[in-house]
Write an enzyme that holds these catalytic residues in place. Sequence first.
Site, mmCIF file in Angstrom:
data_model
loop_
_atom_site.group_PDB
_atom_site.id
_atom_site.type_symbol
_atom_site.label_atom_id
_atom_site.label_comp_id
_atom_site.label_asym_id
_atom_site.label_seq_id
_atom_site.Cartn_x
_atom_site.Cartn_y
_atom_site.Cartn_z
ATOM 1 N N ALA A 51 0.848 -1.195 0.000
ATOM 2 C CA ALA A 51 0.000 0.000 0.000
ATOM 3 C C ALA A 51 0.884 1.246 0.000
ATOM 4 O O ALA A 51 1.701 1.420 0.896
ATOM 5 C CB ALA A 51 -0.904 0.014 1.225
ATOM 6 N N CYS A 52 0.728 2.086 -1.007
ATOM 7 C CA CYS A 52 1.499 3.327 -1.064
ATOM 8 C C CYS A 52 0.590 4.515 -0.782
ATOM 9 O O CYS A 52 -0.626 4.376 -0.700
ATOM 10 C CB CYS A 52 2.204 3.481 -2.416
ATOM 11 S SG CYS A 52 1.113 3.745 -3.819
ATOM 12 N N THR A 53 1.186 5.675 -0.650
ATOM 13 C CA THR A 53 0.412 6.863 -0.279
ATOM 14 C C THR A 53 -0.646 7.217 -1.323
ATOM 15 O O THR A 53 -1.751 7.592 -0.980
ATOM 16 C CB THR A 53 1.326 8.085 -0.045
ATOM 17 O OG1 THR A 53 2.217 8.190 -1.140
ATOM 18 C CG2 THR A 53 2.107 7.950 1.236
#
Length: 105
Positions: A8-10
């Site tokens: 999960a990235c920003t």
Amino acid sequence: MKIVGVAACTVGIAHTYIAQEKLENAAKKAGCEMKVETQGTIGIENELTQEEIDQADIVILAVDVKISGRERFAGKRIIQVPTEIAVKSPNKLIEKAQEVVAQKV
């Protein structure tokens, strides 16, 4: 060795899916089974089952944000890194996971 993970990235787009692909490929190359759940802008995809989590030797969290469902991994060995590490050094990350699992013997 069985590994599960979450990416999960920003922004929840590019790095999430690149990290998933790189980790799964590195695990396969190392002779490990791996399934990576993604938590991105369109929600949770490739969701891990409790059975998959229970059978896993280790959990890799390649995350830049707070993920939902982290409590599912209670009691498991966890390696948490930014998605950038999973993207740039997936083979080293899988090697580290193997070392951590080997230490429990």
